[in-house]
Scaffold this active site. Structure first.
Site, mmCIF file in Angstrom:
data_model
loop_
_atom_site.group_PDB
_atom_site.id
_atom_site.type_symbol
_atom_site.label_atom_id
_atom_site.label_comp_id
_atom_site.label_asym_id
_atom_site.label_seq_id
_atom_site.Cartn_x
_atom_site.Cartn_y
_atom_site.Cartn_z
ATOM 1 N N GLY A 150 -18.146 -28.079 5.732
ATOM 2 C CA GLY A 150 -19.411 -28.103 6.463
ATOM 3 C C GLY A 150 -19.569 -29.261 7.422
ATOM 4 O O GLY A 150 -20.651 -29.480 7.960
ATOM 5 N N TYR B 29 -26.978 -16.980 14.629
ATOM 6 C CA TYR B 29 -27.862 -18.074 14.211
ATOM 7 C C TYR B 29 -28.165 -19.064 15.324
ATOM 8 O O TYR B 29 -28.205 -20.273 15.111
ATOM 9 C CB TYR B 29 -27.403 -18.795 12.941
ATOM 10 C CG TYR B 29 -25.926 -18.814 12.636
ATOM 11 C CD1 TYR B 29 -25.436 -18.083 11.559
ATOM 12 C CD2 TYR B 29 -25.042 -19.565 13.402
ATOM 13 C CE1 TYR B 29 -24.089 -18.101 11.255
ATOM 14 C CE2 TYR B 29 -23.697 -19.591 13.104
ATOM 15 C CZ TYR B 29 -23.227 -18.856 12.030
ATOM 16 O OH TYR B 29 -21.894 -18.880 11.723
ATOM 17 N N CYS C 178 -24.276 -4.169 24.814
ATOM 18 C CA CYS C 178 -25.584 -3.533 24.968
ATOM 19 C C CYS C 178 -26.606 -4.141 24.029
ATOM 20 O O CYS C 178 -27.120 -3.481 23.123
ATOM 21 C CB CYS C 178 -25.455 -2.037 24.736
ATOM 22 S SG CYS C 178 -24.587 -1.286 26.090
ATOM 23 N N TYR D 191 -14.774 -19.818 13.670
ATOM 24 C CA TYR D 191 -15.774 -18.767 13.495
ATOM 25 C C TYR D 191 -16.036 -17.951 14.762
ATOM 26 O O TYR D 191 -17.105 -17.372 14.902
ATOM 27 C CB TYR D 191 -17.090 -19.358 12.935
ATOM 28 C CG TYR D 191 -16.872 -20.103 11.650
ATOM 29 C CD1 TYR D 191 -16.601 -19.419 10.474
ATOM 30 C CD2 TYR D 191 -16.879 -21.500 11.610
ATOM 31 C CE1 TYR D 191 -16.364 -20.094 9.284
ATOM 32 C CE2 TYR D 191 -16.641 -22.190 10.429
ATOM 33 C CZ TYR D 191 -16.384 -21.480 9.279
ATOM 34 O OH TYR D 191 -16.140 -22.156 8.102
HETATM 35 C C1 LIG Z 1 -17.015 -22.801 0.112
HETATM 36 C C2 LIG Z 1 -16.799 -23.194 1.518
HETATM 37 N N1 LIG Z 1 -15.906 -24.162 1.788
HETATM 38 C C3 LIG Z 1 -15.650 -24.550 3.056
HETATM 39 C C4 LIG Z 1 -16.298 -23.965 4.126
HETATM 40 C C5 LIG Z 1 -15.942 -24.430 5.509
HETATM 41 O O1 LIG Z 1 -17.030 -24.894 6.220
HETATM 42 P P1 LIG Z 1 -16.772 -25.591 7.636
HETATM 43 O O2 LIG Z 1 -15.873 -24.723 8.420
HETATM 44 O O3 LIG Z 1 -18.139 -25.691 8.238
HETATM 45 O O4 LIG Z 1 -16.163 -26.923 7.339
HETATM 46 C C6 LIG Z 1 -17.238 -22.965 3.898
HETATM 47 C C7 LIG Z 1 -17.949 -22.334 5.009
HETATM 48 O O5 LIG Z 1 -18.805 -21.520 4.920
HETATM 49 C C8 LIG Z 1 -17.490 -22.550 2.558
HETATM 50 O O6 LIG Z 1 -18.360 -21.581 2.282
#
Ligand SMILES: Cc1ncc(COP(=O)(O)O)c(C=O)c1O
Length: 472
Positions: free
Chosen positions: A277, A367, A394, A424
């Protein structure tokens, strides 16, 4: 001229105001380093180059839209995270983007790998990734996924529910094996960008609740199971996080569990995973901390909380995805339509339609994610005006870059590059409107290599049983 938007031509000098966070650039051709991978620069003639490849040449070679990954940049970031967190284990989060070549880079740079589906696990295994260095996530893992993980010796399975504990025990018994597991807990901390909410209630699908007591129950159940080897606890608190506040609260709550577990069993658990995250810069406004600063902060937090509970510091792991692959990638589009749209009050917004859209990057629509963009095929001396980059789909919400200062003379045929598109984007891409997904190419030392080829219409049509029947 008959198709020209009348209001646009009348009011073209009064452009849409910039949102408060978006500042007018002094030089609209300048590239803000934190948004781009490290080898990106403009050549003398103004064309953006990455990994020694000019984006005009790349567009000729592979077409647009395309995702471009700067291999050196990816590898350097992977190394940075590994080095900054020496002594901890870094799992690259494959959900952010995974393919065979990239799995090998992750391996070569010494990172472990986190997967969360049969597809991701299969890619990793086919790429030759050591199963012992793979962690398997998922809130509803199928028997097929668990079976493959067990048969191939995946290093740890992050268990998400009591149903899964039962499923896993039965499979282990059938296969005559045991599984290393971690319990995923819900800490009640929810973190996004600059804020975190430590009292967020736990109304979501992931993990075992700490507050509700299910976490400890799950831990005891794994501990007492002859088929399961409980390594520790896993917590993931959110995405696009820029500071360590949320991790501090999550570490406190998870380590309290460690202490409660020790009280009940006399055993100190071996491992804590703090999840991923970690945020990146999508716009000039975003200011992510470097990996070594985060590492210092997280180490202090863990040591402090362990001291408070009288625990030895367990083995710690983290799971960054976006922070490694996000800035290493850009998305390249060609402008097909330029439309000044009268938005009322004599104000005009410049809509630049490109040849991709929400099918190759759903994040803005999903989002409200913000992105930046730059004119990639040349520089311009025209005024910077607030522009909106939209796609071909569309949907009114088919927006790639909601607001960006781009030169007022961006025209049909120009190339636009959207930085920070490595994470992503392709991994969440869809075939909306029967759109084939763009290729992913890597660039390094002036060479372009295909990582994932462009999908073709034939690929999509081949799925269509109705059409196949017609052809027979
Ligand atoms: C369990 C878990 N680990 C790691 C990540 C990776 O997050 P990020 O790419 O934001 O570092 C996520 C993303 O949703 C996750 O759900």
């Amino acid at each position: 001229m008959t198709h020209m938007h009348v209001a646009g031509s009348i009011h073209a000098d009064v452009t849409a105001p910039a949102p408060v966070w978006l500042t007018r650039p002094e030089d609209v051709n300048a590239l803000t380093p934190k948004l781009w991978s490290s080898t990106v620069h403009r050549d003398e003639d103004g064309v953006i180059s990455v990994g020694g490849v000019r984006l005009t040449d790349l567009a000729e070679q592979v077409g647009t839209p395309a995702y471009v990954i700067d291999e050196d940049d990816f590898r350097a970031r992977a190394r940075d995270w590994r080095t900054a967190f020496t002594g901890w284990t870094v799992y690259y989060a494959g959900k952010s983007f995974l393919c065979g070549a990239l799995a090998r880079w992750v391996d070569e740079e010494g990172l472990n790998l986190d997967v969360c589906s049969l597809g991701e696990l299969t890619v990793a295994l086919r790429a030759g990734f050591d199963p012992a260095r793979i962690g398997m996530h998922g809130n509803n893992k199928s028997e097929t996924e668990l079976r493959l993980a067990l048969e191939r010796g995946v290093g740890r399975i992050i268990v998400d529910s009591s149903d899964e504990i039962g499923r896993l025990e039965a499979l282990c018994a059938e296969l005559g094996t045991t599984a290393n597991v971690m319990i995923r807990v819900t800490t009640g901390v929810e973190a996004h960008t600059h804020e975190y909410i430590a009292t967020a209630h736990e109304d979501q699908k992931f993990g075992f609740s700490i507050n509700g007591g299910q976490a400890l129950v799950g831990m005891f159940r794994c501990h007492h199971s002859p088929r399961l080897n409980l390594l520790g606890v896993h917590s993931h608190i959110g995405s696009q996080i820029f500071d360590t506040n949320g991790f501090e609260v999550a570490a406190r709550r998870t380590l309290k569990l460690f202490s409660q577990f020790r009280e009940a069993t006399g055993i100190e658990l071996a491992e804590l995973d703090l999840g991923g995250g970690f945020g990146i810069a999508y716009t000039k406004e975003d200011d992510p901390a470097p990996a070594d600063e985060l590492a210092r902060g997280l180490r202090d937090i863990v040591e402090h909380e362990c001291r408070a509970f009288g625990l030895a510091v367990p083995a710690i792991s983290i799971e960054p995805g976006r922070a490694i692959v996000g800035p290493a990638g850009l998305a390249l589009y060609r402008v097909g339509t330029v439309k000044p749209v009268d938005v009322g009050g004599g104000v005009t917004r410049r809509y630049l339609s490109v040849d991709g859209g929400m099918s190759d990057n759903i994040r803005p629509a999903l989002y409200a994610a913000e992105y930046s963009a730059a004119l990639a095929s040349r520089t311009s001396t025209a005024e910077p005006v607030v522009s909106r980059v939209v796609g071909v789909h569309c949907e009114g919400g088919d927006i790639l870059v909601r607001d960006e200062f781009l030169p007022a003379d961006v025209r049909i045929g120009d190339l636009l590059a959207v930085p920070a598109s490595g994470a992503y984007s392709r991994s969440m891409a869809s075939n909306y409107n029967h759109t084939p997904r763009p290729p992913v190419v890597s660039v390094r030392d002036g060479k372009v290599r295909t990582m994932l080829r462009r999908e073709t219409l034939a690929d999509l049509l081949s799925l269509d049983a109705g059409l196949a029947e017609n052809e027979e």
